[in-house]
Motif scaffolding. Structure first.
Motif, PDB file in Angstrom:
ATOM      1  N   UNK A 254       9.328   8.585  10.488  1.00  0.00           N
ATOM      2  CA  UNK A 254      10.174   9.656  11.026  1.00  0.00           C
ATOM      3  C   UNK A 254       9.394  10.583  11.954  1.00  0.00           C
ATOM      4  N   UNK A 255       8.157  10.914  11.557  1.00  0.00           N
ATOM      5  CA  UNK A 255       7.378  11.815  12.378  1.00  0.00           C
ATOM      6  C   UNK A 255       6.956  11.212  13.699  1.00  0.00           C
ATOM      7  N   UNK A 256       6.739   9.879  13.721  1.00  0.00           N
ATOM      8  CA  UNK A 256       6.303   9.216  14.943  1.00  0.00           C
ATOM      9  C   UNK A 256       7.461   8.648  15.748  1.00  0.00           C
TER      10      UNK A 256
ATOM     11  N   UNK B  29      18.532   0.300  25.564  1.00  0.00           N
ATOM     12  CA  UNK B  29      18.762   1.683  25.157  1.00  0.00           C
ATOM     13  C   UNK B  29      17.528   2.562  25.371  1.00  0.00           C
ATOM     14  N   UNK B  30      16.516   2.025  26.028  1.00  0.00           N
ATOM     15  CA  UNK B  30      15.317   2.800  26.303  1.00  0.00           C
ATOM     16  C   UNK B  30      14.257   2.740  25.230  1.00  0.00           C
ATOM     17  N   UNK B  31      14.455   1.930  24.179  1.00  0.00           N
ATOM     18  CA  UNK B  31      13.452   1.797  23.135  1.00  0.00           C
ATOM     19  C   UNK B  31      12.408   0.757  23.552  1.00  0.00           C
ATOM     20  N   UNK B  32      11.191   0.898  23.016  1.00  0.00           N
ATOM     21  CA  UNK B  32      10.141  -0.080  23.262  1.00  0.00           C
ATOM     22  C   UNK B  32       9.846  -0.836  21.968  1.00  0.00           C
TER      23      UNK B  32
ATOM     24  N   UNK C 199       7.982   8.608  22.497  1.00  0.00           N
ATOM     25  CA  UNK C 199       9.333   8.066  22.503  1.00  0.00           C
ATOM     26  C   UNK C 199       9.633   7.296  21.235  1.00  0.00           C
ATOM     27  N   UNK C 200      10.834   6.787  21.167  1.00  0.00           N
ATOM     28  CA  UNK C 200      11.274   6.043  19.986  1.00  0.00           C
ATOM     29  C   UNK C 200      10.984   4.556  20.170  1.00  0.00           C
TER      30      UNK C 200
END
Length: 500
Positions: free
Chosen positions: A394-396, A160-163, A364-365
């Motif tokens: 949440x902020x990062x 899903x593109x998350x690391x 990114x997330x």
């Protein structure tokens, strides 16, 4: 001789042209005759005990009550009753659950709905009422599949593109996962070539000014030094010790900036261990500050000349790649002798190094997974670092996952009312998602109290099988069976040493 009366009932014959009332009367009389014949054929004693008296005879025939009130043929009419799904779920929490939707990472099957179960903390944030943060708690006893679930979520999240980042891998189980995903693993331990400088300053985000970023970097370095000192000393720092750390850090940073190098922990330990140099940097002519910093100097020295020598006292040999799909830090060479203080110190340094690289909100997330987090519950300094990471999630754009064995591990952080206990319970409160695999019977009470489980949920937790867990997502409950792909099952096997 005694005579016995024989009674019998012959088949009923009703003339063809008899009306319905006469036919019904004849059938009733025939039924009564059959009952009388059956009773007459029994012995006298048995008939006296089991015979039906006139007051015990059924009011209606065996076929049921005749007429429109017989409740047959769909004629029963009851008033409609409406209730909300929240009311229905209060009576039985899994009865009226509609699921979290189809958007997200496929996990497995919702046992009660018999439908696919998907989950994505970033997709649920802002869409699901009560879902206030993307942090996750995963708890379960050994052998129930919690590690397989954590790794499966990480692998599928990459699609899903998350690391994925694992700041501490105390058993080395994530190395093969990172390699298969094309990621990177940094192995730290005695004799290994890996080096991490926890005082590295990350690249400045574009939206922050130079002055503000310098202040932020200084604050993080002080937090790291304080965490390391408190972990070794096993106590809070005194006011003069905080002052000594401030002055030593500023002195080393000023010297490193002039020389064009990066400050090292060895430089900090050298200044703390030199009373004259520390007093000269502070302008204190009384000599008291150098004396107050003696314990600090010995605490930092462990990372320079102690069991962690060679890992955190030199420039970093690896660079953080923000575009890598996965990065894990293998600490399996540490903490094997029963003393986990070295592992906690290494985890503190590695977490600081990785968190500084994750500070860019435009990165990114990402998922940050704290495996075997029960090891850090007894160390307040590391709990404080984790709490800071939880608050900034949440902020990062970071989803933190904490993996423990039992819910009672949170209670080992300290006595009731202590700061350690408050920090541990605060981490639980800041997790909108709680995934509970099977707990032992003696752990059900503490699990129910900490999570606010209902009686049905508590009973379900005690009977969960392997791979099946109770998902509490923003107050909603699901029993989900985690399904593994054969390739995942091969990668995540943690029992290979138990095989013949």
């Amino acid at each position: 001789m005694s005579s016995r009366t024989r009674a019998s009932a012959s088949p009923l014959f009703v003339p063809h042209k008899t009306d319905r009332r006469a036919a019904r009367t004849a059938r009733d009389e025939f039924t009564a005759a059959r009952i009388q014949a059956k009773l007459a054929a029994r012995p006298e004693i048995h008939r006296a005990q089991n015979g039906l008296g006139p007051e015990l005879r059924p009011t209606y025939p065996v076929a049921g009550r005749p007429g429109p009130d017989s409740a047959r043929g769909g004629r029963l009419k009851l008033p409609a009753h409406r209730m909300t799904t929240a009311t229905a779920s209060g009576a039985y929490p899994f009865l009226a659950e509609g699921g979290l939707g189809a958007q997200g990472i496929y996990v497995g099957q919702d046992v009660h709905a018999e439908a696919a179960f998907t989950y994505d903390p970033f997709a649920l944030y802002g869409r699901l009422e009560g879902f206030t943060n993307p942090n996750i708690l995963l708890a379960g006893i050994i052998g129930m599949g919690k590690s397989a679930l954590a790794k499966s979520l990480a692998v599928r999240a990459v699609a899903f593109g998350y690391r994925i980042y694992v700041p501490c891998d105390p058993k080395g189980e994530w190395t093969i996962v990172a390699r298969e995903l094309g990621g990177q693993t940094i192995a730290l331990g005695p004799g290994l070539p890996g080096r991490l400088n926890p005082l590295d300053a990350p690249a400045k985000p574009h939206a922050i000014s130079e002055a503000d970023w310098a202040t932020e970097v200084r604050k993080r370095r002080l937090l790291l030094l304080g965490s390391l000192a408190k972990t070794v000393l096993r106590r809070e720092l005194h006011p003069m010790e905080h002052t000594a750390l401030d002055i030593a850090l500023d002195h080393v940073v000023a010297y490193s900036t002039a020389a064009g190098t990066t400050p090292l922990l060895g430089d900090i330990a050298y200044v703390l261990g030199s009373p004259e140099r520390l007093d000269a940097a502070s302008g204190d002519l009384s000599g008291r500050l150098g004396h107050a910093a003696e314990d600090l100097a010995h605490a930092i020295r462990r990372l320079i000349h102690g069991d962690l020598a060679g890992m955190f006292d030199a420039p970093s040999t690896v660079r953080f790649d923000p575009h890598a799909p996965m990065l894990s830090i293998d600490l399996s060479r540490l903490g094997g002798a029963g003393d986990d203080s070295g592992l906690v110190l290494a985890m503190t340094c590695a977490s600081a190094w990785m968190e500084s690289a994750l500070s860019d909100p435009s990165g990114g997330r990402r998922w940050v997974i704290y495996d075997e987090a029960w090891r850090v519950m007894r160390h307040v300094a590391l709990l404080e670092r984790m709490q800071s990471q939880w608050k900034l999630s949440r902020g990062l754009g970071i989803a933190n996952m904490m993996v423990i064995h039992r819910l009672s591990d949170l209670l080992t952080a300290g006595d009731a009312g202590s700061r350690g206990r408050a920090l541990a319970e605060g981490l639980l409160t800041d997790c909108s998602t709680r995934i509970i695999y099977r707990q032992e019977v003696d752990q059900l009470a503490s699990a129910s109290a900490l999570l606010g489980l209902t009686g049905v949920e508590t009973q379900a937790v005690s009977a969960l099988t392997k791979g099946r867990g109770l998902w509490k997502v923003a107050g909603r409950s699901f029993i989900t069976q985690h399904l593994l792909h054969p390739r995942e099952r091969e990668l995540f096997d943690t029992d290979f040493r138990m095989a013949a």
